[in-house]
Write a protein that holds these residues in place. Structure first.
Motif: not given
Length: 185
Positions: A93-99, A101-108, A121-123, A177-178
């Motif tokens: 998958v070329p990085l140019s096709t990544v529109t 980046v999401g990162c959800r952390r659950r903290l406790s 969870d990363v998408y 993401a960078s």
């Protein structure tokens, strides 16, 4: 009862991490290095689990700065091939096709009050379109098309991977993401 596999997170290089974690590292590494052809591995993530139907499911995702190279290996379901058969697939998958980046952390909080990440969870949302089922109430003969963007999803928890793999997946998401949206050479 969930299967427990060795921790790959202490290994900084792909070869060592794959050999420590995957059941079939030679198959994975041969496929990946055949595409990478000496390109630097900037970051990677690994996943492995056992499901009740097919047995072992394995995945490696590598970012070399301009593309994601994904290897997936999965045991063939009983009756769909000879005993011990597996599939091995590769996707680039070329990085140019990544529109996005999401990162959800659950903290406790620990009993001592310290904040910890207990799941992530990363998408990666892609510009390509995934096949989507026709929603309820919409006839297949209608001209309206249903479109859904393709996405790559990854997750780790304290029970499935531990703190080290959570941190490595978060690092993977930050590196990707960078690079997203930057001009490629």
């Amino acid at each position: 009862m969930p299967a427990v596999f060795p921790d790959w997170s202490p290994y900084q290089d792909l070869d060592s991490a794959a050999r420590a974690y995957l059941r079939d590292p030679e198959v994975a590494l041969d496929s990946l290095f055949g595409v990478l052809r000496g390109a630097a591995v900037l970051t990677f993530t690994l996943e492995r689990f056992v499901n009740e139907v097919n047995g072992v499911w394995q995945e490696v995702v590598v970012c070399d700065g301009s593309r994601l190279v994904l290897w997936h290996g999965e045991d063939v379901a009983p009756g769909d091939g000879p005993v011990g058969a597996m599939t091995s697939s590769l996707r680039v998958v070329p990085l140019s096709t990544v529109t996005e980046v999401g990162c959800r952390r659950r903290l406790s909080r620990t009993p001592g009050g310290k904040v910890q990440v207990d799941s992530i969870d990363v998408y990666l949302l892609l510009s390509s379109v995934d096949d989507a089922p026709v929603p309820p109430g919409v006839g297949e003969d209608e001209s309206r098309s249903v479109l859904r963007h393709d996405a790559l999803r990854f997750g780790k928890t304290l029970d499935d991977g531990g703190a080290g793999q959570i941190a490595r997946l978060e690092d993977f998401s930050r590196v990707v993401a960078s690079l997203v949206g930057r001009p490629t050479l």
